[in-house]
Design a protein around this motif. Structure first.
Motif, PDB file in Angstrom:
ATOM      1  N   VAL A 160     -14.880 -50.730  15.524  1.00  0.00           N
ATOM      2  CA  VAL A 160     -14.290 -52.132  15.128  1.00  0.00           C
ATOM      3  C   VAL A 160     -14.040 -53.062  14.646  1.00  0.00           C
ATOM      4  O   VAL A 160     -13.175 -54.216  14.589  1.00  0.00           O
ATOM      5  N   THR A 161     -13.936 -52.448  13.382  1.00  0.00           N
ATOM      6  CA  THR A 161     -13.668 -52.521  12.003  1.00  0.00           C
ATOM      7  C   THR A 161     -13.055 -51.145  11.082  1.00  0.00           C
ATOM      8  O   THR A 161     -11.763 -51.737  10.487  1.00  0.00           O
ATOM      9  N   LEU A 162     -12.708 -50.301  11.715  1.00  0.00           N
ATOM     10  CA  LEU A 162     -12.225 -49.115  10.731  1.00  0.00           C
ATOM     11  C   LEU A 162     -10.942 -48.302  11.474  1.00  0.00           C
ATOM     12  O   LEU A 162     -10.477 -48.142  12.303  1.00  0.00           O
ATOM     13  N   GLY A 163     -10.047 -48.379  10.471  1.00  0.00           N
ATOM     14  CA  GLY A 163      -8.426 -47.816  10.944  1.00  0.00           C
ATOM     15  C   GLY A 163      -7.607 -48.446  12.128  1.00  0.00           C
ATOM     16  O   GLY A 163      -7.826 -49.485  11.739  1.00  0.00           O
ATOM     17  N   LEU A 164      -6.837 -47.623  12.557  1.00  0.00           N
ATOM     18  CA  LEU A 164      -5.696 -48.108  13.603  1.00  0.00           C
ATOM     19  C   LEU A 164      -6.504 -47.903  15.296  1.00  0.00           C
ATOM     20  O   LEU A 164      -5.595 -48.815  15.791  1.00  0.00           O
ATOM     21  N   VAL A 165      -7.712 -47.879  15.256  1.00  0.00           N
ATOM     22  CA  VAL A 165      -8.590 -48.274  16.267  1.00  0.00           C
ATOM     23  C   VAL A 165      -8.799 -49.451  16.936  1.00  0.00           C
ATOM     24  O   VAL A 165      -8.136 -49.855  17.928  1.00  0.00           O
ATOM     25  N   PRO A 166      -8.931 -50.364  16.224  1.00  0.00           N
ATOM     26  CA  PRO A 166      -9.393 -51.758  16.676  1.00  0.00           C
ATOM     27  C   PRO A 166      -8.200 -52.374  16.710  1.00  0.00           C
ATOM     28  O   PRO A 166      -7.426 -52.170  16.051  1.00  0.00           O
ATOM     29  N   GLU A 167      -8.017 -52.907  18.562  1.00  0.00           N
ATOM     30  CA  GLU A 167      -6.479 -53.984  18.207  1.00  0.00           C
ATOM     31  C   GLU A 167      -6.792 -54.763  17.673  1.00  0.00           C
ATOM     32  O   GLU A 167      -5.092 -54.815  16.990  1.00  0.00           O
ATOM     33  N   ALA A 168      -7.554 -55.654  16.968  1.00  0.00           N
ATOM     34  CA  ALA A 168      -7.167 -56.972  16.869  1.00  0.00           C
ATOM     35  C   ALA A 168      -6.435 -56.533  15.451  1.00  0.00           C
ATOM     36  O   ALA A 168      -5.667 -57.502  14.635  1.00  0.00           O
ATOM     37  N   TYR A 169      -6.686 -55.154  14.377  1.00  0.00           N
ATOM     38  CA  TYR A 169      -6.404 -55.246  13.392  1.00  0.00           C
ATOM     39  C   TYR A 169      -5.073 -54.437  13.378  1.00  0.00           C
ATOM     40  O   TYR A 169      -4.353 -54.408  12.040  1.00  0.00           O
ATOM     41  N   ARG A 170      -4.581 -53.808  14.508  1.00  0.00           N
ATOM     42  CA  ARG A 170      -3.887 -52.306  14.626  1.00  0.00           C
ATOM     43  C   ARG A 170      -2.370 -52.841  13.538  1.00  0.00           C
ATOM     44  O   ARG A 170      -1.844 -52.390  12.835  1.00  0.00           O
ATOM     45  N   VAL A 171      -1.575 -54.439  14.371  1.00  0.00           N
ATOM     46  CA  VAL A 171      -0.831 -54.770  13.827  1.00  0.00           C
ATOM     47  C   VAL A 171      -0.728 -54.369  12.948  1.00  0.00           C
ATOM     48  O   VAL A 171       0.521 -53.580  11.987  1.00  0.00           O
ATOM     49  N   GLU A 172      -0.952 -55.221  12.129  1.00  0.00           N
ATOM     50  CA  GLU A 172      -0.677 -55.688  10.360  1.00  0.00           C
ATOM     51  C   GLU A 172      -1.072 -54.416   9.576  1.00  0.00           C
ATOM     52  O   GLU A 172      -0.513 -54.027   8.968  1.00  0.00           O
ATOM     53  N   TRP A 228      -3.545 -43.018  -1.694  1.00  0.00           N
ATOM     54  CA  TRP A 228      -4.860 -42.885  -0.522  1.00  0.00           C
ATOM     55  C   TRP A 228      -4.684 -44.284   0.414  1.00  0.00           C
ATOM     56  O   TRP A 228      -5.355 -45.546  -0.987  1.00  0.00           O
ATOM     57  N   ALA A 229      -4.085 -44.753   1.495  1.00  0.00           N
ATOM     58  CA  ALA A 229      -4.141 -46.255   1.713  1.00  0.00           C
ATOM     59  C   ALA A 229      -4.849 -46.773   2.450  1.00  0.00           C
ATOM     60  O   ALA A 229      -5.222 -46.227   4.004  1.00  0.00           O
ATOM     61  N   GLY A 230      -5.166 -47.913   1.913  1.00  0.00           N
ATOM     62  CA  GLY A 230      -6.631 -49.234   2.096  1.00  0.00           C
ATOM     63  C   GLY A 230      -5.922 -49.889   3.244  1.00  0.00           C
ATOM     64  O   GLY A 230      -4.297 -49.778   2.837  1.00  0.00           O
ATOM     65  N   VAL A 231      -6.326 -50.642   3.969  1.00  0.00           N
ATOM     66  CA  VAL A 231      -5.670 -50.912   5.265  1.00  0.00           C
ATOM     67  C   VAL A 231      -6.453 -52.638   5.563  1.00  0.00           C
ATOM     68  O   VAL A 231      -7.306 -52.857   4.828  1.00  0.00           O
ATOM     69  N   PRO A 232      -5.744 -53.365   4.942  1.00  0.00           N
ATOM     70  CA  PRO A 232      -6.286 -54.851   5.631  1.00  0.00           C
ATOM     71  C   PRO A 232      -7.068 -55.119   6.379  1.00  0.00           C
ATOM     72  O   PRO A 232      -7.473 -54.057   7.329  1.00  0.00           O
ATOM     73  N   GLY A 233      -8.143 -56.136   6.400  1.00  0.00           N
ATOM     74  CA  GLY A 233      -9.308 -56.308   6.717  1.00  0.00           C
ATOM     75  C   GLY A 233     -10.939 -56.109   6.785  1.00  0.00           C
ATOM     76  O   GLY A 233     -10.516 -55.443   6.262  1.00  0.00           O
ATOM     77  N   PRO A 234     -11.201 -56.001   8.162  1.00  0.00           N
ATOM     78  CA  PRO A 234     -12.510 -55.530   7.606  1.00  0.00           C
ATOM     79  C   PRO A 234     -12.923 -54.739   7.675  1.00  0.00           C
ATOM     80  O   PRO A 234     -11.985 -53.449   8.443  1.00  0.00           O
ATOM     81  N   ALA A 235     -14.225 -53.603   6.840  1.00  0.00           N
ATOM     82  CA  ALA A 235     -14.174 -51.923   7.228  1.00  0.00           C
ATOM     83  C   ALA A 235     -16.043 -52.142   6.654  1.00  0.00           C
ATOM     84  O   ALA A 235     -16.170 -52.784   5.674  1.00  0.00           O
ATOM     85  N   HIS A 236     -16.254 -51.295   7.515  1.00  0.00           N
ATOM     86  CA  HIS A 236     -17.825 -50.962   7.547  1.00  0.00           C
ATOM     87  C   HIS A 236     -18.315 -49.729   8.052  1.00  0.00           C
ATOM     88  O   HIS A 236     -17.540 -49.402   8.908  1.00  0.00           O
ATOM     89  N   TRP A 237     -19.134 -48.325   6.905  1.00  0.00           N
ATOM     90  CA  TRP A 237     -18.838 -47.425   7.074  1.00  0.00           C
ATOM     91  C   TRP A 237     -20.059 -47.057   7.418  1.00  0.00           C
ATOM     92  O   TRP A 237     -21.278 -46.745   6.899  1.00  0.00           O
ATOM     93  N   ASN A 238     -20.361 -47.524   8.618  1.00  0.00           N
ATOM     94  CA  ASN A 238     -21.679 -47.335   9.797  1.00  0.00           C
ATOM     95  C   ASN A 238     -21.040 -47.020  11.008  1.00  0.00           C
ATOM     96  O   ASN A 238     -19.863 -47.068  11.447  1.00  0.00           O
ATOM     97  N   PHE A 239     -21.734 -46.553  11.842  1.00  0.00           N
ATOM     98  CA  PHE A 239     -21.723 -46.658  13.562  1.00  0.00           C
ATOM     99  C   PHE A 239     -22.156 -47.679  14.670  1.00  0.00           C
ATOM    100  O   PHE A 239     -21.437 -48.459  15.446  1.00  0.00           O
ATOM    101  N   THR A 240     -22.366 -48.637  13.313  1.00  0.00           N
ATOM    102  CA  THR A 240     -22.704 -50.258  14.925  1.00  0.00           C
ATOM    103  C   THR A 240     -21.007 -50.908  14.620  1.00  0.00           C
ATOM    104  O   THR A 240     -20.708 -51.551  15.467  1.00  0.00           O
ATOM    105  N   GLU A 241     -21.003 -51.729  13.481  1.00  0.00           N
ATOM    106  CA  GLU A 241     -19.378 -51.776  13.415  1.00  0.00           C
ATOM    107  C   GLU A 241     -18.511 -50.492  12.902  1.00  0.00           C
ATOM    108  O   GLU A 241     -17.558 -51.753  12.932  1.00  0.00           O
ATOM    109  N   GLY A 242     -19.021 -49.704  12.388  1.00  0.00           N
ATOM    110  CA  GLY A 242     -17.538 -48.780  11.676  1.00  0.00           C
ATOM    111  C   GLY A 242     -16.203 -48.529  13.174  1.00  0.00           C
ATOM    112  O   GLY A 242     -15.008 -48.838  12.733  1.00  0.00           O
TER     113      GLY A 242
END
Length: 273
Positions: free
Chosen positions: A78-90, A62-76
């Motif tokens: 823009v922070t989770l997985g490969l969807v947020p462009e700001a963290y996608r490359v890393e 189970w592979a975790g990734v760097p950067g923030p991770a908020h398990w909710n509907f408000t910040e999730g």
């Protein structure tokens, strides 16, 4: 179907990496980690050595990734997985490193959350997310590894659509039935009619549907929430699933250990029904 548990990779107990798994009398686990500092050949060699000594098989990383991770509907979104462009490359690079790690330890696949994949396929970002996931999937495929989506932030049909568009032969699903409930994304049993043929691993976890628009539902011990486990297990049998049932309980301490043991007993009963 073999019963196991999700297990965190840590280096703070050399010589007993898998003692917790054996304490539950399990012979299989998903090995999870968010710390890329652990993603080395030296740690991999230690994992191989200690898992063999403990008699524990690793069914996936189970592979975790760097950067923030908020398990909710408000910040999730823009922070989770490969969807947020700001963290996608890393994060693409991090997942490739975990694929290397999975190869080094002989695990068959990596698993991760890809994030709140857009429901609207005409959304500009949808195609970008598909391409990002494809890059990781192709890298895994080059190493003869599976790339498995953990369910959660997307509806079953969005997950199926995305897999069809990625198109590699190594895609699969780590079906967490509770996540479909916790995120309000679907009924776990009905989801098998949509993507059942792709299910490669299953989390045994439970919970309730959300009761407000900002927060996920409440996670509880398997059998105490909205996942109908007797019928869910029966449906898995019906579609020919014969993979692992990996218990996950997202609390800590003695209550977590007690709940895992009780769930293992309940699973045996559900499997024999």
């Amino acid at each position: 179907m073999e019963i196991g548990v999700i297990h965190s990779l840590t280096a703070d107990k050399p010589g007993s990496m898998f003692s917790a798994v054996r304490d539950f009398n399990f012979n299989v686990c998903q090995l999870g980690c968010w710390d890329l500092r652990m993603c080395t050949r030296e740690v991999a060699a230690q994992v191989v050595k200690e898992s063999q000594e403990a008699g524990v098989r690793i069914c996936a990383v189970w592979a975790g990734v760097p950067g923030p991770a908020h398990w909710n509907f408000t910040e999730g979104p823009v922070t989770l997985g490969l969807v947020p462009e700001a963290y996608r490359v890393e994060r693409i690079e991090a997942l490739k490193r975990w694929a290397d790690f999975a190869e080094w330890i002989g695990a068959p696949a990596i698993i991760t959350h890809c994030g709140f994949i857009p429901e609207n396929m005409t959304d500009r970002t949808y195609g970008e997310v598909v391409e990002a996931i494809r890059e990781v999937a192709v890298y895994c495929e080059s190493k003869q590894l599976g790339f498995w989506f953990e369910t959660g932030q997307e509806t079953p049909i969005v997950l199926l659509r995305t897999m069809e568009r990625i198109g590699t032969a190594n895609l699969g699903i780590n079906l967490d039935p509770a996540n479909l409930v916790l995120y309000g994304k679907g009924n776990p049993i009905d989801s098998l009619d949509v993507f059942g043929e792709y299910v490669r691993n299953v989390h045994v976890k439970d919970g309730f549907y959300p009761t407000n628009g900002n927060d996920l539902g409440l996670e509880v011990r398997a059998g105490e929430g909205k996942v109908d486990f007797p019928n869910f297990i029966a449906k898995l049998k019906q579609i020919g699933y014969d993979g692992e049932l990996i218990i996950e309980r997202e609390i800590s301490g003695q209550e977590q250990q007690d709940d895992i043991r009780r769930t293992a007993v309940d699973l045996q009963a559900w499997l024999q029904a």
